[in-house]
Design a protein around this motif. Structure first.
Motif, PDB file in Angstrom:
ATOM      1  N   ARG A  90       0.583  -1.380   0.268  1.00  0.00           N
ATOM      2  CA  ARG A  90      -0.118   0.333  -0.061  1.00  0.00           C
ATOM      3  C   ARG A  90       0.754   1.509  -0.102  1.00  0.00           C
ATOM      4  O   ARG A  90       0.443   2.022  -0.831  1.00  0.00           O
ATOM      5  CB  ARG A  90      -0.777  -0.019   0.960  1.00  0.00           C
ATOM      6  CG  ARG A  90      -1.963  -1.291   0.894  1.00  0.00           C
ATOM      7  CD  ARG A  90      -2.998  -0.815   2.435  1.00  0.00           C
ATOM      8  NE  ARG A  90      -3.887  -2.050   1.954  1.00  0.00           N
ATOM      9  CZ  ARG A  90      -5.055  -2.093   1.631  1.00  0.00           C
ATOM     10  NH1 ARG A  90      -5.728  -1.103   0.488  1.00  0.00           N
ATOM     11  NH2 ARG A  90      -5.971  -3.206   0.716  1.00  0.00           N
TER      12      ARG A  90
ATOM     13  N   ARG B  22       1.897   1.576  -3.638  1.00  0.00           N
ATOM     14  CA  ARG B  22       0.913   2.264  -4.035  1.00  0.00           C
ATOM     15  C   ARG B  22       0.578   3.615  -3.929  1.00  0.00           C
ATOM     16  O   ARG B  22       0.325   4.413  -4.734  1.00  0.00           O
ATOM     17  CB  ARG B  22      -1.066   1.250  -3.738  1.00  0.00           C
ATOM     18  CG  ARG B  22      -1.975   2.252  -4.392  1.00  0.00           C
ATOM     19  CD  ARG B  22      -3.225   1.267  -3.457  1.00  0.00           C
ATOM     20  NE  ARG B  22      -4.197   2.028  -4.411  1.00  0.00           N
ATOM     21  CZ  ARG B  22      -5.091   0.956  -5.135  1.00  0.00           C
ATOM     22  NH1 ARG B  22      -4.970   0.226  -4.991  1.00  0.00           N
ATOM     23  NH2 ARG B  22      -6.424   1.835  -5.587  1.00  0.00           N
TER      24      ARG B  22
ATOM     25  N   MET C   6      -2.538  -3.753  -8.100  1.00  0.00           N
ATOM     26  CA  MET C   6      -3.073  -3.507  -6.983  1.00  0.00           C
ATOM     27  C   MET C   6      -1.640  -1.869  -6.843  1.00  0.00           C
ATOM     28  O   MET C   6      -2.405  -1.145  -6.580  1.00  0.00           O
ATOM     29  CB  MET C   6      -2.710  -3.795  -5.456  1.00  0.00           C
ATOM     30  CG  MET C   6      -2.937  -3.372  -4.573  1.00  0.00           C
ATOM     31  SD  MET C   6      -3.192  -4.656  -2.854  1.00  0.00           S
ATOM     32  CE  MET C   6      -3.184  -3.183  -1.323  1.00  0.00           C
TER      33      MET C   6
ATOM     34  N   GLY D 168     -10.962  -1.990  -1.268  1.00  0.00           N
ATOM     35  CA  GLY D 168      -9.740  -2.378  -1.695  1.00  0.00           C
ATOM     36  C   GLY D 168      -8.818  -3.806  -1.229  1.00  0.00           C
ATOM     37  O   GLY D 168      -7.947  -3.920  -1.434  1.00  0.00           O
TER      38      GLY D 168
END
Length: 390
Positions: A151, A154, A216, A359
């Protein structure tokens, strides 16, 4: 950001199909689902042998009358109970996923399914349409995606920290099947048999993990065309591959490369995702999941550590313990499972916005995984040629 509070209103009444004694993946599902009190295991059809499945279920403290001989009986009998199951996890060989997932959705259940969802895009689209019609969640266990620093990557990419994205390098290449280990291991044998594994071995079993992680990290990226070459270095595995290379051209001009293998002799796991931009790169390696390598051109390499205040907030939402304490695969799976539970609760109350914000690897991720493998096989079987992504 460590709260330690319960995340769901009440544990979701949950069952498993498959995942019986000796199943590594079944144990992973149970550890993840039960860790945050998000699910309560109340029923199951744990084994193809009904007696063996009942005995195993009882050892998990599931009531004997709720240890069923097969998934059809499980769904039918639980539907008659006021306290019947709300969700089911599918941890069976690939060839059974489509039928079980379809039956679960038709029974009004939320689903967590091992990948692949099925063997063809047509089947995957059928499951997506059914899930949308019944307003049910289908989660897919891309378990590594629960690691927090994915994450972070991302958010860095979205914030422009890397500049314009030029290349994505992905790999999942271990060496544990460098010889024909399936001859003595039934758990591996079905994975190299197209009757049970489907049209691919390492492309579907391994490569879809880093492929989803890259998705992702880069949710807006779309494949324009790809080229795949696959090999069966252990000849008895043909027509299924134990090694493959995939080149991908994305819309907008970025390029991707994925290497997947079960014959990378000496490699323990070898799953990495590296995203290269015009000014910097990030690299995540699942053997060191608590670190993210950040390389800015012309500056010293930086190693970003899990749990630190300098990370983006989204990378700290799932902190379970302070920085410096390593977290591993079970924590990553648990992060997915509590999000699956929150998604199920949100869907039950009709809050699709909350579902999207979580998500999770959902039915769309499952469909895309099947689509990617289907395109890779199409390219490889045509002689390793470029094919338009369809």
């Amino acid at each position: 950001m460590i709260q330690g509070d319960l995340k769901v209103t009440a544990p979701i009444r949950w069952a498993m199909v498959g995942g019986g004694r000796g199943s590594q993946i079944g144990y992973s599902h149970r550890c993840a689902a039960l860790r945050d009190n998000s699910f309560q295991l109340v029923a199951g059809a744990f084994d193809i042998d009904p007696e063996r499945g009942r005995e195993f279920g009882e050892s998990l403290r599931v009531a004997p009358e709720r240890c069923y001989p097969d998934y059809q009986t499980l769904f039918a009998e639980e539907a008659r109970r006021e306290d019947g199951i709300q969700a089911v996890s599918i941890a069976t060989p690939n060839s059974t996923h489509f039928a079980i997932c379809k039956a679960a959705l038709e029974a009004g259940l939320h689903v967590v399914c091992e990948k692949p969802l099925c063997f063809s895009v047509d089947e995957a689209e059928e499951l997506r349409a059914l899930a949308q019609e019944r307003r049910r969640i289908v989660g897919v266990t891309y378990g590594y995606a629960g690691h927090q620093l994915i994450r972070q990557a991302r958010e860095m990419i979205a914030n422009g920290d890397l500049g314009e994205i030029r290349m994505i390098h992905m790999q999942f290449a271990h060496g544990f099947h460098s010889e024909a280990v399936e001859q003595a291991n039934p758990g591996t044998r079905w994975r190299v048999d197209p009757r049970y594994a489907g049209p691919s071995y390492v492309l579907g079993d391994l490569a879809t993990h880093p492929y989803y992680i890259a998705e992702m990290m880069l949710p807006e990226l779309r494949i324009k065309r790809l080229l795949c070459s696959r090999q069966s270095f252990v000849a008895s595995r043909a027509p299924l591959e134990d090694n493959a290379y995939v080149l991908m051209e994305y819309e907008g001009g970025a390029m991707g490369h994925l290497w997947t293998s079960a014959v990378n002799a000496g490699s323990m796991h070898g799953q990495k995702v590296r995203v290269i931009g015009s000014r910097a790169s990030v690299e995540w390696w699942d053997e060191h999941p608590n670190q993210l390598r950040y390389e800015v051109q012309g500056e010293p390499v930086r190693i970003l550590e899990r749990g630190m205040d300098y990370l983006y907030p989204q990378a700290r939402e799932d902190d379970r313990i302070g920085a410096g304490h390593p977290e591993g695969l079970f924590e990553a799976w648990s992060n997915l499972y509590y999000r699956f539970a929150l998604a199920m609760e949100a869907m039950d109350r009709g809050d699709t916005t909350a579902v999207e914000a979580l998500g999770i690897p959902d039915i769309d991720a499952g469909v895309e995984g099947v689509r990617w493998v289907e395109n890779c096989v199409r390219s490889a079987d045509a002689g390793a040629v470029w094919v338009d992504y369809a």
